[in-house]
Design a protein around this motif. Sequence first.
Motif, short mmCIF file in Angstrom:
data_model
loop_
_atom_site.label_atom_id
_atom_site.label_comp_id
_atom_site.label_asym_id
_atom_site.label_seq_id
_atom_site.Cartn_x
_atom_site.Cartn_y
_atom_site.Cartn_z
N VAL A 87 0.88 -1.17 0.00
CA VAL A 87 0.00 0.00 0.00
C VAL A 87 0.91 1.22 0.00
CG1 VAL A 87 -1.85 1.21 1.21
CG2 VAL A 87 -1.74 -1.30 1.30
N GLN A 88 0.61 2.18 -0.88
CA GLN A 88 1.47 3.34 -1.05
C GLN A 88 0.75 4.64 -0.72
OE1 GLN A 88 2.73 2.03 -5.25
NE2 GLN A 88 4.47 3.19 -4.42
N PRO A 89 1.50 5.61 -0.23
CA PRO A 89 0.91 6.94 -0.05
C PRO A 89 0.69 7.61 -1.40
CG PRO A 89 3.25 7.00 0.45
CD PRO A 89 2.90 5.56 0.18
N GLY A 90 -0.15 8.64 -1.39
CA GLY A 90 -0.39 9.41 -2.61
C GLY A 90 -1.40 8.80 -3.55
N LYS A 91 -1.94 7.65 -3.19
CA LYS A 91 -2.94 6.97 -4.01
C LYS A 91 -4.14 6.65 -3.13
CE LYS A 91 0.63 4.74 -6.79
NZ LYS A 91 1.19 3.47 -7.24
N PRO A 92 -5.37 6.80 -3.65
CA PRO A 92 -6.54 6.53 -2.82
C PRO A 92 -6.56 5.09 -2.29
CG PRO A 92 -7.17 7.65 -4.84
CD PRO A 92 -5.73 7.27 -4.99
N ILE A 93 -6.92 4.97 -1.01
CA ILE A 93 -7.11 3.69 -0.34
C ILE A 93 -8.59 3.56 -0.06
CG2 ILE A 93 -6.61 2.38 1.75
CD1 ILE A 93 -3.99 4.09 1.95
N VAL A 94 -9.19 2.44 -0.43
CA VAL A 94 -10.61 2.21 -0.22
C VAL A 94 -10.77 0.97 0.65
CG1 VAL A 94 -12.84 1.76 -1.32
CG2 VAL A 94 -11.15 3.23 -2.47
N MET A 95 -11.47 1.15 1.77
CA MET A 95 -11.70 0.04 2.69
C MET A 95 -13.18 -0.24 2.79
SD MET A 95 -8.95 1.28 5.49
CE MET A 95 -9.16 2.98 5.00
N THR A 96 -13.53 -1.52 2.71
CA THR A 96 -14.91 -1.95 2.80
C THR A 96 -14.97 -3.23 3.63
OG1 THR A 96 -14.72 -3.26 0.78
CG2 THR A 96 -15.53 -1.01 0.53
N GLY A 97 -16.18 -3.67 3.87
CA GLY A 97 -16.35 -4.92 4.59
C GLY A 97 -17.82 -5.26 4.71
N PHE A 98 -18.08 -6.44 5.25
CA PHE A 98 -19.46 -6.86 5.46
C PHE A 98 -19.52 -7.90 6.56
CE2 PHE A 98 -17.48 -8.98 1.92
CZ PHE A 98 -17.71 -10.33 2.16
N VAL A 99 -20.69 -7.98 7.17
CA VAL A 99 -20.92 -8.93 8.26
C VAL A 99 -21.10 -10.31 7.65
CG1 VAL A 99 -22.46 -9.58 10.15
CG2 VAL A 99 -21.97 -7.15 9.71
N ILE A 105 -24.41 -14.00 22.33
CA ILE A 105 -23.54 -14.59 23.37
C ILE A 105 -23.68 -13.78 24.65
CG2 ILE A 105 -21.17 -15.12 24.03
CD1 ILE A 105 -20.52 -15.41 21.07
N GLU A 106 -24.18 -14.40 25.69
CA GLU A 106 -24.23 -13.81 27.03
C GLU A 106 -24.74 -12.37 27.04
OE1 GLU A 106 -20.27 -14.25 28.51
OE2 GLU A 106 -20.31 -16.43 28.32
N GLY A 107 -25.89 -12.14 26.47
CA GLY A 107 -26.48 -10.81 26.47
C GLY A 107 -25.84 -9.82 25.52
N ALA A 108 -25.00 -10.32 24.64
CA ALA A 108 -24.32 -9.46 23.67
C ALA A 108 -24.48 -10.05 22.27
CB ALA A 108 -22.84 -9.33 24.01
N VAL A 109 -24.16 -9.26 21.30
CA VAL A 109 -24.15 -9.72 19.91
C VAL A 109 -22.69 -9.71 19.46
CG1 VAL A 109 -24.84 -9.21 17.55
CG2 VAL A 109 -26.46 -8.86 19.43
N GLU A 110 -22.26 -10.83 18.90
CA GLU A 110 -20.92 -10.92 18.35
C GLU A 110 -21.04 -10.98 16.84
OE1 GLU A 110 -17.54 -13.06 20.42
OE2 GLU A 110 -17.97 -14.40 18.73
N LEU A 111 -20.30 -10.08 16.19
CA LEU A 111 -20.32 -10.01 14.72
C LEU A 111 -18.96 -10.40 14.18
CD1 LEU A 111 -22.00 -6.52 14.25
CD2 LEU A 111 -23.12 -8.75 14.14
N GLU A 112 -18.97 -11.22 13.14
CA GLU A 112 -17.75 -11.53 12.42
C GLU A 112 -17.85 -10.80 11.09
OE1 GLU A 112 -16.13 -15.58 10.65
OE2 GLU A 112 -16.14 -15.54 12.85
N CYS A 113 -16.78 -10.10 10.71
CA CYS A 113 -16.81 -9.28 9.50
C CYS A 113 -15.60 -9.56 8.63
CB CYS A 113 -16.81 -7.79 9.87
SG CYS A 113 -18.13 -7.28 10.97
N ASP A 114 -15.82 -9.66 7.34
CA ASP A 114 -14.73 -9.72 6.37
C ASP A 114 -14.37 -8.28 6.00
OD1 ASP A 114 -14.73 -12.45 6.41
OD2 ASP A 114 -15.51 -12.71 4.38
N LEU A 115 -13.08 -8.01 5.87
CA LEU A 115 -12.59 -6.67 5.57
C LEU A 115 -11.74 -6.70 4.31
CD1 LEU A 115 -11.35 -5.77 9.16
CD2 LEU A 115 -13.63 -5.38 8.20
N ILE A 116 -11.78 -5.61 3.57
CA ILE A 116 -11.00 -5.50 2.34
C ILE A 116 -10.38 -4.11 2.26
CG2 ILE A 116 -11.10 -5.55 -0.19
CD1 ILE A 116 -13.72 -7.26 0.21
N LEU A 117 -9.10 -4.05 1.96
CA LEU A 117 -8.43 -2.78 1.68
C LEU A 117 -7.94 -2.87 0.24
CD1 LEU A 117 -5.97 -0.77 3.85
CD2 LEU A 117 -5.40 -1.28 1.47
N GLU A 118 -8.38 -1.93 -0.58
CA GLU A 118 -8.01 -1.90 -2.00
C GLU A 118 -7.27 -0.62 -2.33
OE1 GLU A 118 -11.49 -4.43 -4.19
OE2 GLU A 118 -11.86 -2.30 -3.93
#
Length: 135
Positions: A87-99, A105-118
């Motif tokens: 990854v280089q400076p001076g060029k746009p970085i786009v980050m996205t993801g989804f659940v 779990i024990e009164g909470a919500v646990e989310l697993e997410c895939d992440l992408i940096l382009e």
Amino acid sequence: MTADALDIGYEIPKLEITLTGDQVRRYATVADMPGPRFMSDDVARKEGLPGQILPGNMSLALLSRMITDWLPNARLEKLGVTFRGTVQPGKPIVMTGFVTDRREIEGAVELECDLILEQGGERRITGLAVLRLTR
């Protein structure tokens, strides 16, 4: 954003950023990572790289920022990435993801997410985050 509104397939809001070479140099200095590839295009090219690059942990921090900007009240339980390119400076970085998974779990919500940096239309980093939201 409430935990009830988040389900499998939910898209994390995109984060777009362009860093300067000076921002990368300052980060590398503060993080005590004085590697020449983080400081100069010329030196990085001598190492066979396309120019100055971001330290890997800086890219990881950017993905963490995307997650915490999206869900500031969530606890980041796990964050792991696979580096597929530089990854280089001076060029746009786009980050996205989804659940990709949701568990109660024990009164909470646990989310697993895939992440992408382009950058330049290419996936440079992929990752996985696990977040916990209390109800």
